[in-house]
Design an enzyme around this catalytic site. Structure first.
Site, PDB file in Angstrom:
ATOM      1  N   LYS A 251       0.811  -1.232   0.000  1.00 11.02           N
ATOM      2  CA  LYS A 251       0.000   0.000   0.000  1.00 11.02           C
ATOM      3  C   LYS A 251       0.844   1.283   0.000  1.00 11.02           C
ATOM      4  CE  LYS A 251      -4.292  -1.654   2.117  1.00 11.02           C
ATOM      5  NZ  LYS A 251      -5.304  -1.405   3.153  1.00 11.02           N
TER       6      LYS A 251
ATOM      7  N   ASP B  91     -10.236   2.975   1.890  1.00 10.80           N
ATOM      8  CA  ASP B  91     -10.422   2.428   3.255  1.00 10.80           C
ATOM      9  C   ASP B  91     -11.147   3.454   4.134  1.00 10.80           C
ATOM     10  OD1 ASP B  91      -9.259  -0.086   2.876  1.00 10.80           O
ATOM     11  OD2 ASP B  91      -7.241   0.682   3.247  1.00 10.80           O
TER      12      ASP B  91
END
Ligand code: NAP
Length: 271
Positions: free
Chosen positions: A69, A105
């Site tokens: 990420k 997210d």
């Protein structure tokens, strides 16, 4: 929908990715809308090579998971401003060989809470100082919340709190902290250690809403006790679902089939 010469490819890059629930969730959504799209796992060791591959092969959308990420950021053509603040990208959108990095997210966490409460002006206590706490913290600031952070390791917690410009507390103070919502963004309560919760039961009734981002088990000890104390509860599948919904909408430009995706996710988690 049969795969053919016009199928638009999507997938998930990470290492490992074989356990991911995202292929089931996204493929069922594509099928339910009759879209000629597919979503496959891309087990990835070398991020730079993978990014070149996505560009070269005309892949449209990619989910990014552990451990890539942060690493993907070096290979993007552009980055969404909130993803840049968070310092982590979980979504790639590829148009004309240009890769944009985004983070859904925080969108997933906000939408999960917004099912229970309007966020603007609310005070939120976040437990944890890891990757999820960071994304959730920035997201809640975007939504106009004021936040407090409490976590186990002091230097790490204080560092994140300074980045979020919010107060930090050690875990032994949390039972006295007052807020509208409590969010557990630690792994405490996750299987096989499911009989653990950081917040004493006697302090739970002060929160209107309690969200746990742990999704295995579906009902953690924290959520079971919070429900018994009269709080509204949000389990970890809601954030997981809504981060995927946001990805689907970015890639296809279409409203996601929420019920189909929820059903598929729950089936995958409970099978
Ligand atoms: P992470 O970066 O490793 O952070 C974990 C956090 O949990 C750290 O703050 C760590 O404390 C804390 N922690 C772990 N064990 C603890 C203990 N015994 N006592 C107190 N604190 C403890 O992990 P993450 O990526 O943020 O993920 C956290 C959890 O969220 C995982 O269970 C993951 O499966 C889940 N998750 C759910 C979703 C969703 O969509 N629902 C998305 C991502 C992750 P220190 O500060 O001391 O390191």
């Amino acid at each position: 929908m049969k795969i053919n010469g016009k199928t638009i490819l999507h997938g998930i890059m990470g290492n490992p990715v074989s356990h991911s629930l995202s292929p089931a969730m996204h493929n069922s959504a594509f099928a339910s809308l009759g879209l000629n799209c597919a979503y496959v796992p891309f087990p990835t060791a070398d991020v730079q090579e993978a990014m070149a591959g996505f560009r070269a092969l005309g892949v449209r959308g990619v989910s990014v998971t552990i451990p890539h990420k942060q690493a993907v950021i070096d290979f993007l053509d552009s980055i969404d401003p909130v993803a840049e603040k968070i310092g982590a990208v979980n979504t790639l959108l590829i148009t004309d060989k240009k890769i944009k990095g985004l983070n859904t997210d925080w969108i997933g966490a906000n939408r999960a809470l917004e099912d229970c409460i309007s966020l603007d002006g609310k005070k939120i206590l976040i437990l944890g100082a890891g990757g999820s706490a960071r994304a959730i913290g920035f997201g809640l600031l975007e939504a106009g919340c004021s936040i407090m952070l409490a976590s186990r390791t002091e230097n790490k917690g204080r560092e994140l709190a300074a980045t979020l410009d919010c107060p930090w507390h050690p875990l032994d103070e949390i039972e006295n902290l007052k807020a509208d919502c409590l969010v557990n963004a630690t792994s405490v309560g996750m299987n096989p250690d499911s009989n653990r919760s950081l917040m004493p039961r006697t302090s739970l009734s002060q929160f209107s809403v309690v969200m746990d981002i742990v999704y295995a088990p579906l009902e953690t000890k924290l959520l079971r006790e919070a429900k018994e104390e009269g709080c509204k509860v949000v389990n970890g599948t809601a954030m997981l679902l809504y981060q995927g919904v946001a990805q689907f909408e970015l890639w296809t430009g279409r409203p996601a089939p929420l019920d189909v995706m929820r059903q598929e996710l729950l089936a995958a988690l409970t099978h």
